[in-house]
Scaffold this motif. Structure first.
Motif, PDB file in Angstrom:
ATOM      1  N   MET A 129       1.213  -0.881   0.317  1.00  0.00           N
ATOM      2  CA  MET A 129      -0.170  -0.334   0.152  1.00  0.00           C
ATOM      3  C   MET A 129       1.178   1.501   0.063  1.00  0.00           C
ATOM      4  O   MET A 129       0.604   2.252  -0.852  1.00  0.00           O
ATOM      5  CB  MET A 129      -1.188  -0.475   0.848  1.00  0.00           C
ATOM      6  N   ILE A 130       1.992   1.488   0.782  1.00  0.00           N
ATOM      7  CA  ILE A 130       3.055   1.703   1.370  1.00  0.00           C
ATOM      8  C   ILE A 130       3.722   2.085  -0.402  1.00  0.00           C
ATOM      9  O   ILE A 130       3.272   3.689  -1.259  1.00  0.00           O
ATOM     10  CB  ILE A 130       3.852   2.007   1.941  1.00  0.00           C
ATOM     11  N   LEU A 131       4.121   1.683  -1.168  1.00  0.00           N
ATOM     12  CA  LEU A 131       4.571   1.142  -2.179  1.00  0.00           C
ATOM     13  C   LEU A 131       4.202   2.000  -3.595  1.00  0.00           C
ATOM     14  O   LEU A 131       4.636   2.204  -4.438  1.00  0.00           O
ATOM     15  CB  LEU A 131       5.552   0.684  -2.499  1.00  0.00           C
ATOM     16  N   ALA A 132       3.015   1.498  -3.755  1.00  0.00           N
ATOM     17  CA  ALA A 132       2.217   2.073  -4.817  1.00  0.00           C
ATOM     18  C   ALA A 132       1.475   3.481  -4.870  1.00  0.00           C
ATOM     19  O   ALA A 132       1.167   3.616  -5.419  1.00  0.00           O
ATOM     20  CB  ALA A 132       0.612   0.689  -4.798  1.00  0.00           C
ATOM     21  N   VAL A 133       1.658   3.757  -3.389  1.00  0.00           N
ATOM     22  CA  VAL A 133       1.803   5.777  -3.695  1.00  0.00           C
ATOM     23  C   VAL A 133       2.798   6.409  -4.987  1.00  0.00           C
ATOM     24  O   VAL A 133       2.525   7.734  -5.191  1.00  0.00           O
ATOM     25  CB  VAL A 133       2.286   5.960  -1.983  1.00  0.00           C
ATOM     26  N   ASN A 138       6.186   3.005  -9.222  1.00  0.00           N
ATOM     27  CA  ASN A 138       6.530   1.475  -8.457  1.00  0.00           C
ATOM     28  C   ASN A 138       4.783   0.199  -8.594  1.00  0.00           C
ATOM     29  O   ASN A 138       5.243  -0.529  -8.517  1.00  0.00           O
ATOM     30  CB  ASN A 138       6.972   1.600  -6.380  1.00  0.00           C
ATOM     31  N   ARG A 139       3.813   1.014  -9.015  1.00  0.00           N
ATOM     32  CA  ARG A 139       2.691   0.893  -9.430  1.00  0.00           C
ATOM     33  C   ARG A 139       2.703  -0.410 -10.489  1.00  0.00           C
ATOM     34  O   ARG A 139       2.001  -1.750 -10.630  1.00  0.00           O
ATOM     35  CB  ARG A 139       1.668   1.530  -9.404  1.00  0.00           C
ATOM     36  N   GLU A 140       3.163  -0.182 -11.984  1.00  0.00           N
ATOM     37  CA  GLU A 140       3.345  -0.919 -12.412  1.00  0.00           C
ATOM     38  C   GLU A 140       4.742  -2.077 -12.336  1.00  0.00           C
ATOM     39  O   GLU A 140       4.776  -3.464 -12.825  1.00  0.00           O
ATOM     40  CB  GLU A 140       4.135   0.107 -13.948  1.00  0.00           C
ATOM     41  N   ALA A 141       5.178  -1.419 -11.398  1.00  0.00           N
ATOM     42  CA  ALA A 141       5.867  -2.647 -11.522  1.00  0.00           C
ATOM     43  C   ALA A 141       5.631  -4.104 -10.401  1.00  0.00           C
ATOM     44  O   ALA A 141       5.582  -5.297 -10.559  1.00  0.00           O
ATOM     45  CB  ALA A 141       6.983  -2.788 -10.280  1.00  0.00           C
ATOM     46  N   ILE A 142       4.786  -3.869  -9.592  1.00  0.00           N
ATOM     47  CA  ILE A 142       3.587  -4.133  -8.428  1.00  0.00           C
ATOM     48  C   ILE A 142       3.426  -4.997  -9.546  1.00  0.00           C
ATOM     49  O   ILE A 142       3.039  -6.580  -8.302  1.00  0.00           O
ATOM     50  CB  ILE A 142       3.221  -3.549  -7.438  1.00  0.00           C
ATOM     51  N   PHE A 149      -7.017   0.561  -4.178  1.00  0.00           N
ATOM     52  CA  PHE A 149      -6.881   1.650  -4.537  1.00  0.00           C
ATOM     53  C   PHE A 149      -5.993   2.256  -4.796  1.00  0.00           C
ATOM     54  O   PHE A 149      -5.936   3.772  -5.888  1.00  0.00           O
ATOM     55  CB  PHE A 149      -7.108   2.477  -3.243  1.00  0.00           C
ATOM     56  N   ASN A 150      -4.301   2.364  -4.640  1.00  0.00           N
ATOM     57  CA  ASN A 150      -3.790   3.463  -4.546  1.00  0.00           C
ATOM     58  C   ASN A 150      -2.909   2.776  -5.963  1.00  0.00           C
ATOM     59  O   ASN A 150      -2.291   3.604  -6.726  1.00  0.00           O
ATOM     60  CB  ASN A 150      -1.949   2.964  -3.753  1.00  0.00           C
ATOM     61  N   LEU A 151      -3.219   1.728  -6.274  1.00  0.00           N
ATOM     62  CA  LEU A 151      -2.540   0.924  -7.567  1.00  0.00           C
ATOM     63  C   LEU A 151      -3.663   1.796  -8.596  1.00  0.00           C
ATOM     64  O   LEU A 151      -3.133   1.681  -9.662  1.00  0.00           O
ATOM     65  CB  LEU A 151      -2.820  -0.737  -8.195  1.00  0.00           C
ATOM     66  N   THR A 152      -5.174   1.678  -8.137  1.00  0.00           N
ATOM     67  CA  THR A 152      -6.037   1.704  -9.545  1.00  0.00           C
ATOM     68  C   THR A 152      -5.846   3.538  -9.975  1.00  0.00           C
ATOM     69  O   THR A 152      -6.288   4.093 -10.122  1.00  0.00           O
ATOM     70  CB  THR A 152      -7.129   1.989  -8.722  1.00  0.00           C
ATOM     71  N   GLN A 153      -4.210   3.906  -8.841  1.00  0.00           N
ATOM     72  CA  GLN A 153      -4.094   5.571 -10.045  1.00  0.00           C
ATOM     73  C   GLN A 153      -3.158   5.523 -10.936  1.00  0.00           C
ATOM     74  O   GLN A 153      -2.977   6.940 -11.132  1.00  0.00           O
ATOM     75  CB  GLN A 153      -3.450   6.945  -8.816  1.00  0.00           C
ATOM     76  N   SER A 154      -2.708   4.408 -11.560  1.00  0.00           N
ATOM     77  CA  SER A 154      -2.203   3.980 -12.644  1.00  0.00           C
ATOM     78  C   SER A 154      -3.186   3.796 -13.012  1.00  0.00           C
ATOM     79  O   SER A 154      -4.239   2.572 -13.115  1.00  0.00           O
ATOM     80  CB  SER A 154      -1.337   2.861 -12.685  1.00  0.00           C
ATOM     81  N   GLU A 155      -3.122   3.918 -14.911  1.00  0.00           N
ATOM     82  CA  GLU A 155      -4.106   3.164 -15.769  1.00  0.00           C
ATOM     83  C   GLU A 155      -4.007   3.154 -16.633  1.00  0.00           C
ATOM     84  O   GLU A 155      -4.869   1.518 -16.576  1.00  0.00           O
ATOM     85  CB  GLU A 155      -4.612   4.863 -17.390  1.00  0.00           C
ATOM     86  N   TRP A 156      -2.537   2.211 -16.283  1.00  0.00           N
ATOM     87  CA  TRP A 156      -2.792   0.721 -16.825  1.00  0.00           C
ATOM     88  C   TRP A 156      -2.747  -0.997 -16.250  1.00  0.00           C
ATOM     89  O   TRP A 156      -3.149  -1.517 -16.170  1.00  0.00           O
ATOM     90  CB  TRP A 156      -1.173   0.940 -17.364  1.00  0.00           C
TER      91      TRP A 156
END
Length: 465
Positions: free
Chosen positions: A190-194, A198-202, A231-238
């Motif tokens: 959750m913290i990393l996905a801010v 990092n989001r696409e990497a996760i 939720f934090n991951l959804t801030q990336s369209e991809w």
């Protein structure tokens, strides 16, 4: 190493003589000679001493290091806790096959995570790979907890965690059967996905599916952090596209019915982000006869401000189509929405007037919106928030849309007109866009409702100009 005794030396001498003469019993002599040398006591003592000397060099220092570190913790560290001596000792403990020694290293990091006010050196962060990969449950719990603490306090840059390949063991911990380990690893993600990078990497590393699984956990803490990570991951369209392919929309929709307000908020916020792309609306609304809309309407009346606000945002993102606009009116949105206009929270008021303005765009809704309750609420909002350009601009557009209604007389006689005029008097508080909305709205009201305005409104506008 020891030397051969006289007896064994004689055996070898006899062997050499046998080899020189190439006697027929050569092979047998070699076997007997080597067997007697092997059984002689002259070399056994040396071998025994070597074995005894080797064992302490492999095990004893690790135990000593563990004891010294525990003593340092108790005495408040007599050496720099992050210095070279500590680093060397921690590496020895962390990479040990002895779980008790690994615990010593993990306890050290948990201890300093409570008071460290500088960045954790990269060399120490590298040690976490061994601690997180361990099979010992206590070490997993302690080390993942300290890593969460470091991340929350900013002692560890989020990008460094990815660069040092720590994402792999963190994602592996999501598969743990232990709720504490699951909770800590979800919190890490959750913290990393801010971070954008990092989001696409996760998602690429396979983090989406286990998070969706844990979002259904019966442990409330695990569920909260899992949905928060999504939720934090959804801030990336991809990543949104990836989540859709993995069936995230039905899961998040059902989570809106959770009794936990945190789960409601994160799942609603995730759906709000996904609803920014209108191409997903059909998929989002097809579940159970627009089940999503009904749940969001009920959440508008939530006693938790951030939940009701997020439900309003999600509906605002979904209401771009005419069918949704008319459906919400027929489903009875107004009793849920109007109280939000009177909220003490400016953000809730802004989002609710935006949603109301979007609902007024459809001509079929305008007669339903020209009612006493709606006009009174919007008029009050215009008067009390006359210095807020966002609220004034959208409220003016809402009133302008109603100026095309057959019931324009109600609009003219409502507090909305007075609110617009007061906003015009305080034009210095408005930006260019909001001011344009106000003047344009008043112009339409004069044009379509002149018979109701009479001379009073005309004189009022002349005085303002």
């Amino acid at each position: 190493m020891g030397q051969l005794c006289a007896k064994c030396a004689q055996f070898l001498y006899d062997l050499l003589l046998s080899m020189k003469t190439l006697s027929s019993n050569l092979v047998q002599n070699v076997k007997e000679c080597l067997a007697q040398i092997r059984d002689c006591s002259c070399l056994k003592q040396t071998k025994f001493e070597s074995r005894q000397l080797y064992k302490p060099t492999r095990q004893r220092p690790e135990e000593v290091i563990a004891q010294e570190f525990l003593q340092h913790i108790e005495r408040g560290f007599e050496i720099p806790p992050l210095g070279e001596v500590s680093l060397s000792a921690l590496k020895t403990l962390a990479f040990s096959e002895n779980s008790n020694l690994q615990q010593s290293a993990s306890l050290f990091y948990l201890h300093i995570s409570q008071y460290l006010n500088i960045q954790l050196p990269t060399e120490h962060l590298e040690i976490y790979y061994a601690l997180l990969k361990t099979s010992d449950l206590d070490v997993q719990r302690i080390s993942s907890l300290s890593l969460v603490t470091f991340l929350l306090k900013g002692n560890v840059p989020k990008e460094h965690v990815i660069q040092l390949d720590l994402l792999e063991p963190i994602l592996e911990l999501l598969e743990s059967n232990d709720p504490m380990v699951q909770c800590n690893s979800c919190a890490c993600i959750m913290i990393l996905a801010v971070s954008d990078t990092n989001r696409e990497a996760i998602a690429s590393a396979g983090g989406v599916v286990p998070l969706l699984t844990l979002s259904k956990s019966y442990d409330p803490r695990v569920q909260q952090y899992a949905v928060g990570a999504i939720f934090n991951l959804t801030q990336s369209e991809w990543v949104q596209q990836f989540l859709c392919r993995q069936g995230a929309i039905p899961v998040l929709t059902l989570l809106l019915e959770s009794s936990d307000s945190e789960v409601q908020y994160y799942s609603c916020a995730a759906l709000s982000n996904m609803a920014t792309n209108s191409q997903r609306h059909e998929v989002m609304l097809q579940t159970g006869d627009r089940f999503l809309l009904r749940i969001l309407l009920s959440l508008l009346s939530s006693s938790v401000d951030k939940v009701s606000n997020q439900a309003c945002v999600c509906l605002r993102n979904l209401v771009t189509s005419e069918s949704v606009q008319t459906s919400l009116i027929s489903m009875g949105i107004l009793p849920h929405l109007l109280p939000l206009l009177d909220s003490n929270n400016a953000e809730i008021q802004q989002n609710s007037i935006v949603l109301l303005r979007m609902l007024s765009q459809h001509p079929a809704n305008q007669d339903a919106l020209v009612c006493h309750e709606v006009l009174q609420s919007v008029g009050k909002l215009l008067i009390t928030r006359k210095t807020d350009p966002v609220i004034i601009g959208h409220a003016a557009c809402f009133v302008k849309n109603l100026s095309y209604s057959k019931s324009i007389k109600r609009v003219v006689e409502s507090p909305c007109v007075e609110g617009l005029l007061q906003a015009l008097r305080g034009a210095e508080y408005l930006d260019e866009g909001a001011l344009h909305c106000v003047t344009s709205c008043l112009g339409e009201l004069v044009k379509h409702g002149e018979v109701y305005f009479g001379r009073y409104l005309k004189c009022h506008l002349m005085n303002v100009s």
